[in-house]
Design an enzyme around this catalytic site. Structure first.
Site: not given
Ligand code: EPZ
Length: 419
Positions: A19-20, A90, A114, A119, A305, A327, A397
């Site tokens: 998915k990702n 998202r 969410c 996020r 995850d 995370v 999803r």
């Molecule tokens: C990706 O989400 C994945 N989704 C998530 O998978 C996964 O849990 C996550 O990476 C961490 O590995 C997709 O790839 C579509 P992040 P993402 O930006 O990119 C903070 C699943 O279960 N942050 O790496 O949204 C954020 O709040 C999903 O398949 C900021 O503060 O995650 C979080 O605490 C869930 N500001 C941390 O960083 C920003 O601009 C990591 O978020 C961006 C992120």
């Protein structure tokens, strides 16, 4: 979803496309005007949600019988991406980079919070500003505008996965050098880089913390295969551990989930690497699960995850385990549901203290997010009696054909319409 616990799993399961990895590669098709082909796409709700968004932007999408998708993007225009769509997923924010790169403007609803946390996408936006994009926030919408984008040196405060991906796509059409430091290193980022290279951009260092991009002014449509889903693979590995039995997980390179393999071995589960993409997990009935401590971290650390799935497993370990979620700020929603099944878990800030119990008891429980749903399925496989999980739209999803795949392994699992 209704599960009758106590049945060990035997057989083999084939891992679907990730998915990702699918979501950023689909978004990258917006960078070109032409017909791109993407194969090994998983049949998931999040993928069809992104199809809807790409069509809204003017893409024409066709699928053939073997799961290949053709995306025709000549008539794409950067119209407003509505909140109704973004709030359901998202990752819709991933169209921001490509639209700005190709059209010099984009208007995308800010993703709200969410279930697993606030996020924000502040790091995505700060990175775009480094590339010359003006960002304005207006009534919950991000308005991005720029006359001429230029290369830049971006240092991310956090190795955000979709942030890294958005910025790679934004830089992919800029005929200058861009560096992204403290970049995410996930295999899904590498998969996107491979697609951008086929499109004609130069991308070096994907998979490391520093990615160098020199974009192309004449992007070509690309033909790209989505990598297998390491989190789906890890979920079936943890399922075999908790339910007992012996299962071959096929089709996912094991270097994608080394930390998961190591933690399962530390927990006393037998994990055999039969080839570079076939792994066998075995736990004989009566073999104890040993407690282990887990700290989630960005790749190549233990994946957040997989945290919920391991919490289910460790709730029947012979001892006390600590799981620290580093995370996301609120990714313990599944704890309350596991407690309803008899798990002994205490929360202390970002750490869960899990005192293993003899066995869990089946109960009606509620899914709160995608991986929490998987955790409850795993708990149900091991629990005594029947477990009924509601709100399983979360599951669809991210897991393709989950009850068929588990059913083929011997689980007693079925889906029923909620009354
Ligand atoms: C990706 O989400 C994945 N989704 C998530 O998978 C996964 O849990 C996550 O990476 C961490 O590995 C997709 O790839 C579509 P992040 P993402 O930006 O990119 C903070 C699943 O279960 N942050 O790496 O949204 C954020 O709040 C999903 O398949 C900021 O503060 O995650 C979080 O605490 C869930 N500001 C941390 O960083 C920003 O601009 C990591 O978020 C961006 C992120």
């Amino acid at each position: 979803m209704i599960i009758e616990g106590g049945h060990p799993l035997f057989g083999e399961v084939h891992i679907s496309g990730a998915k990702n990895a699918a979501l950023p590669v689909l978004a990258a098709a917006l960078l070109t005007a032409g017909n791109s082909r993407i194969t090994n796409l998983p049949k998931l709700r999040d993928v069809t949600t992104l199809f809807e968004l790409l069509r809204l932007l003017g893409s024409r999408i066709e699928q053939d019988s073997r799961g290949s998708v053709f995306i025709e993007t000549s008539k794409v225009c950067p119209c407003r991406v509505p909140y109704e769509l973004v709030k359901t997923m998202r990752a819709s924010a991933l169209v921001l980079g490509p639209l700005v790169a190709r059209f010099g403007r984009a208007e995308v609803a800010l993703p709200g919070g969410c279930a697993i946390g606030a996020r924000p996408i502040d790091l995505h936006l700060k990175g775009l500003q480094k590339l010359g994009v003006d960002i304005e926030l207006d009534e919950g919408y991000v308005k991005a505008e720029c006359q001429k984008m230029h290369g830049g040196h971006i240092v991310l405060d956090l190795p955000t996965v979709t942030g890294t991906e958005n910025l790679m796509m934004a830089a992919a059409l800029i005929d200058e050098d861009t560096i992204i430091e403290n970049a995410a290193r996930e295999p899904e980022v590498v998969n996107l880089a491979d697609a951008l290279k086929k499109m004609g951009s130069s991308v070096e260092g994907a998979g490391t913390g520093s990615i160098f991009i020199h974009g192309t002014r004449s992007p070509r449509p690309f033909d790209h295969r989505i990598i297998p889903d390491r989190i789906e693979a890890g979920t079936y590995m943890a399922a075999t551990a908790i339910a007992g039995g012996k299962v071959k997980i096929k089709g996912c390179p094991q270097e994608f989930f080394t930390p998961v393999t190591e933690k399962l071995q530390d927990a006393g589960v037998t994990v055999r690497c039969l080839s570079d993409d076939i792994i066998e997990v075995e736990r004989e009935q009566g073999m104890d699960i040993m407690p282990v401590d887990i700290n989630t971290a960005p790749y190549p650390g233990f994946p957040t995850d997989m945290q919920a799935q391991f919490m289910a497993l460790l709730s029947i370990a012979r001892g006390v385990s600590l799981i620290t979620e580093n995370v996301f700020e609120n990714r313990f929603m599944h704890v309350l549901e596991l407690q309803r099944m008899g798990a002994d878990i205490k929360l202390d800030g970002h750490t869960a203290i899990i005192k293993g119990v003899e066995s869990l008891g089946g109960a009606p429980v509620m899914a709160t997010d995608l991986r929490a749903s998987a955790c409850l399925i795993l708990a149900g496989l091991a629990a005594k009696g029947k477990t009924t999980i509601s709100r399983i739209y979360h599951l669809d999803r991210g897991y393709e054909g989950i009850e068929e795949k588990f059913g083929r392994l011997g689980a007693i699992i079925r889906r029923e319409k909620e009354k």
